[in-house]
Each structure stands twice: as structure tokens, then as C-alpha cells.
Design a protein around this motif. Structure first.
Motif, PDB file in Angstrom:
ATOM      1  N   TYR A 153       0.800  -1.080   0.005  1.00  0.00           N
ATOM      2  CA  TYR A 153       0.116  -0.068   0.080  1.00  0.00           C
ATOM      3  C   TYR A 153       0.775   1.178   0.232  1.00  0.00           C
ATOM      4  O   TYR A 153       0.623   2.242  -0.588  1.00  0.00           O
ATOM      5  N   MET A 154       2.023   1.248   0.755  1.00  0.00           N
ATOM      6  CA  MET A 154       2.776   2.353   0.814  1.00  0.00           C
ATOM      7  C   MET A 154       3.431   2.630  -0.440  1.00  0.00           C
ATOM      8  O   MET A 154       3.793   3.980  -0.777  1.00  0.00           O
ATOM      9  N   VAL A 155       3.662   1.709  -1.395  1.00  0.00           N
ATOM     10  CA  VAL A 155       4.415   1.748  -2.528  1.00  0.00           C
ATOM     11  C   VAL A 155       3.273   2.053  -3.853  1.00  0.00           C
ATOM     12  O   VAL A 155       3.483   2.965  -4.709  1.00  0.00           O
ATOM     13  N   GLN A 156       2.215   1.328  -4.037  1.00  0.00           N
ATOM     14  CA  GLN A 156       1.256   1.283  -4.953  1.00  0.00           C
ATOM     15  C   GLN A 156       0.300   2.606  -4.936  1.00  0.00           C
ATOM     16  O   GLN A 156      -0.169   2.996  -5.562  1.00  0.00           O
ATOM     17  N   GLY A 157       0.002   2.893  -3.360  1.00  0.00           N
ATOM     18  CA  GLY A 157      -0.744   3.914  -3.238  1.00  0.00           C
ATOM     19  C   GLY A 157      -2.270   3.792  -3.003  1.00  0.00           C
ATOM     20  O   GLY A 157      -3.061   4.494  -2.993  1.00  0.00           O
ATOM     21  N   GLY A 159      -5.203  -0.018  -3.382  1.00  0.00           N
ATOM     22  CA  GLY A 159      -5.513  -1.549  -3.340  1.00  0.00           C
ATOM     23  C   GLY A 159      -5.188  -1.736  -4.732  1.00  0.00           C
ATOM     24  O   GLY A 159      -5.357  -1.178  -5.776  1.00  0.00           O
ATOM     25  N   SER A 160      -4.809  -3.291  -5.243  1.00  0.00           N
ATOM     26  CA  SER A 160      -4.517  -3.911  -6.510  1.00  0.00           C
ATOM     27  C   SER A 160      -4.844  -5.144  -6.266  1.00  0.00           C
ATOM     28  O   SER A 160      -4.707  -5.758  -5.279  1.00  0.00           O
ATOM     29  N   LYS A 161      -5.075  -5.804  -7.571  1.00  0.00           N
ATOM     30  CA  LYS A 161      -5.085  -7.364  -7.332  1.00  0.00           C
ATOM     31  C   LYS A 161      -3.598  -7.943  -7.507  1.00  0.00           C
ATOM     32  O   LYS A 161      -3.401  -9.187  -7.170  1.00  0.00           O
ATOM     33  N   THR A 162      -2.725  -7.096  -8.020  1.00  0.00           N
ATOM     34  CA  THR A 162      -1.448  -7.771  -8.370  1.00  0.00           C
ATOM     35  C   THR A 162      -0.305  -7.054  -7.712  1.00  0.00           C
ATOM     36  O   THR A 162       0.787  -7.514  -7.566  1.00  0.00           O
ATOM     37  N   PHE A 163      -0.587  -5.689  -7.331  1.00  0.00           N
ATOM     38  CA  PHE A 163       0.566  -4.943  -6.764  1.00  0.00           C
ATOM     39  C   PHE A 163       1.763  -5.009  -7.409  1.00  0.00           C
ATOM     40  O   PHE A 163       2.877  -5.103  -6.883  1.00  0.00           O
ATOM     41  N   GLY A 211       0.406 -14.328  -0.944  1.00  0.00           N
ATOM     42  CA  GLY A 211       0.445 -15.095  -1.952  1.00  0.00           C
ATOM     43  C   GLY A 211       0.795 -14.559  -3.407  1.00  0.00           C
ATOM     44  O   GLY A 211       0.641 -15.122  -4.491  1.00  0.00           O
ATOM     45  N   LEU A 212       1.140 -13.234  -3.453  1.00  0.00           N
ATOM     46  CA  LEU A 212       1.539 -12.593  -4.463  1.00  0.00           C
ATOM     47  C   LEU A 212       3.042 -13.153  -5.083  1.00  0.00           C
ATOM     48  O   LEU A 212       3.499 -12.782  -5.934  1.00  0.00           O
TER      49      LEU A 212
END
Length: 343
Positions: A153-157, A159-163, A211-212
């Protein structure tokens, strides 16, 4: 401190035999309960987290309404990046947004390892209040996000399914990534220790995005930091680690000294046990979407899950958080079926 009237959860985590498995549900305090919705209409998300009286009321709702064997603190894993200096917005039905994520070495100057007693005192106040109001009815579970999940979250900013941006950050700027992971780890250890001091009976580390990562990356980017957290806390309270989807590393997670390992519905009980070994409690693994089935089906499926684990070192739970559209009587059917279970 009042002695616990229902200590099933702690007994199982400490390796004792019990007449039935204890039961609780991830995200049990919240969005599927009409009583919670009423509070949601009046107060913003972080207002609910940061007001001890509200956090207490929300934490206690599922104990009274659904009858679970444990309370879990109402809070959010993103209070940690917030305490470290990043802005976090929670937009209802859209999820978290961190408008200024970490992308470069210069961005690291905007965050710090905080004094948790200054930045997160409201959580510890809530825990003390909850313990008082629970009055020994059931144990209280404290929690935090795993460092890799928080980094996502700190990097992607958002939510995401794949980050993929978070993964790219780890692969292209590994030194920076490990510096950030260590800062999150240090903050999390202090945070969980303070939760325990305030009265949490056990703590769970949520690695929602574990799990990613493939097995080697999971070890390098996630587990080596979870291991530090477990090592710092395991002599104080039992620790449960839930790394959703990271079934490939159950054996190495069991070796951390965690007392419990959460698993999702994609791995069958016998395989999870084979991977994890016999010295750890398994928690899970009912598919939350199955709670939308008719009640007779829920009961049949819950019994099948319990039979699969055998009444052996198991905490009945969902394989992820309860969905907002689950009817309360369906959640109750899940809990009641476990309570009525005899192997």
C-alpha cells in the motif's frame, strides 16, 4: 485482570485438547452488521478507529450478536503507515488511497519509525476499554499487517489485485525496499508489543498479499520480516500468522515459532497439515462467499470443514474476511454449527 470465562482459543493455541474448535471470523467486527452500518453513517472510518469508545463498541458487536469465541480489535492495518507519516484516506466502498506513495529514496525522508505511544495511543486506549467491557467473556485478538502487505500500500498508493508497482519497487530498488520493510517491521514490533501491554491476549499478523510472491521471494521479501515479529512477541503471547495464498511456505512459517497459521480455502486441510507439520494450530479455511449459500448448505459445509481438520489443533474461521453482503443469520449459522460440533 478478570480470568477468562471462555478461553477455548488460548487453550488451542497453547496446544491443549478441547471439546470443540474455537470459532471467530476475520472482519467479524464490521460491515455485514446492521449495528455497524448505523455507526458508519455517523462517523468516518478513521474516526471510528481513533475513538476508543466507538472501536470498543464495534469490537464487541459480534460477541453479542453472533456469539464468536474471541473478539478482534476493530482497527485497520493502515494505521501503521499513517503513524509512520504517510497520509491514508479510506474511501467507503472504494478502499484505501495513499495520495503520496513511496517511489524514490527522497520519499523515504517523509517517513520515520515513530514512537507508537505518541502516534497510536488511541489503539491502546481502545484495547484497555475493550478488555474492561469484555470483562473476561472471551479473549481479545490484537493485530497488524505484515511488512510486505504494508509496503504494497505504501508503494502502490492504493489497493490492487497484483501490486505490480510494489513488486517492481522490490525488484528494481532492492536496497530501498529492504530499508522500508525493516522500518515497517520495527514499527510493527513496537506496535504489537504495546497492544499486548494494553491487554491483547494473542496477536495475528495479516499478510493479505503474501500469495502474490513465489516461494523464494516470499522468504526474502516477506517471511524474513514476519520472522522478526514472531521472534519479538512469541514469548509474550501466542502469535497467529495469516499469509493468504502462501501455502508453499507453511512449513517455514511453522518454523517461526508462531502458534497458529491461517489458511485460505484453496488448500485442503490434509495438505495444509502435511506442509505445516503437527506442531502448529491451523486456522480457517471456509470460503467467505459460501456464507451466501442457504443455511442448511452452510451447516453441511461447515461440518465437512471441521471433519477435514479433525478436532485437532484447529481454529474454525473463514479463509479471508467476511463479505459485506452476508446475512447476519448466515454468519450465526457458521458459528453455531462449530459450537454444536462433536467429532
Amino acid at each position: 485482570m478478570s480470568t477468562l470465562q471462555n478461553d477455548l482459543l488460548l487453550k488451542v493455541l497453547n496446544g491443549e485438547q478441547t471439546s470443540r474448535p474455537p470459532v471467530w471470523m476475520m472482519r467479524q467486527a464490521g460491515r455485514y452488521l446492521p449495528e455497524y452500518m448505523k455507526l458508519r453513517e455517523k462517523y468516518g472510518f478513521f474516526e471510528r478507529c481513533q475513538t476508543p469508545e466507538l472501536a470498543c463498541e464495534i469490537t464487541l458487536q459480534p460477541i453479542d450478536i453472533v456469539g464468536v469465541d474471541a473478539a478482534i480489535l476493530f482497527s485497520d492495518i493502515l494505521v501503521v503507515p499513517q503513524a509512520m507519516g504517510l497520509e491514508v484516506q479510506l474511501i467507503e466502498s472504494k478502499g484505501p488511497v495513499l495520495p503520496d506513495p513511496i517511489k524514490t529514496a527522497a520519499d523515504m525522508n517523509r517517513i520515520r519509525v515513530p514512537d507508537v505511544n505518541e502516534t497510536l495511543q488511541y489503539v491502546f486506549d481502545a484495547i484497555q476499554l475493550i478488555k474492561k467491557e469484555l470483562n473476561g467473556r472471551v479473549p481479545l485478538i490484537g493485530f497488524a499487517g505484515a511488512p510486505w502487505t504494508i509496503l504494497c500500500y505504501m508503494v502502490q498508493g492504493k489497493g490492487s489485485k497484483t501490486f505490480d508497482e510494489a513488486k517492481a519497487f522490490c525488484y528494481t530498488q532492492p536496497e530501498l525496499a529492504h530499508q522500508l520493510l525493516q522500518m515497517i517491521t520495527d514499527t510493527t514490533i513496537a506496535y504489537l508489543k504495546a497492544q499486548v501491554k494494553a491487554g491483547a491476549d494473542t496477536v495475528q499478523v495479516f499478510d493479505s498479499w503474501g500469495g502474490l510472491l513465489g516461494k523464494d521471494d516470499f522468504e526474502h521479501i516477506s517471511l524474513q520480516y514476519i520472522r522478526q515479529i514472531v521472534a519479538a512477541l512469541k514469548d509474550e503471547v501466542p502469535v497467529i500468522v495469516f499469509a493468504k495464498g502462501a501455502w508453499h511456505s507453511l512449513e517455514s512459517m511453522a518454523a517461526t515459532g508462531a502458534k497458529g497459521l491461517g489458511i485460505d480455502w484453496c488448500i485442503p486441510a490434509h495438505l495444509a497439515r502435511q506442509f505445516a507439520g503437527d506442531n502448529v494450530v491451523l486456522q480457517g479455511n471456509f470460503d467467505p462467499a459460501k456464507l451466501l449459500s442457504p443455511i442448511p448448505v452452510i451447516k453441511k459445509e461447515v461440518k465437512a470443514m471441521l471433519d477435514a481438520f479433525g478436532n485437532k489443533a484447529h481454529i474454525a474461521n473463514l479463509g479471508h474476511g467476511i463479505l459485506p453482503n452476508v446475512p447476519v443469520d448466515h454468519a450465526k449459522a457458521f458459528v453455531d454449527t462449530v459450537k454444536e460440533y462433536t467429532s
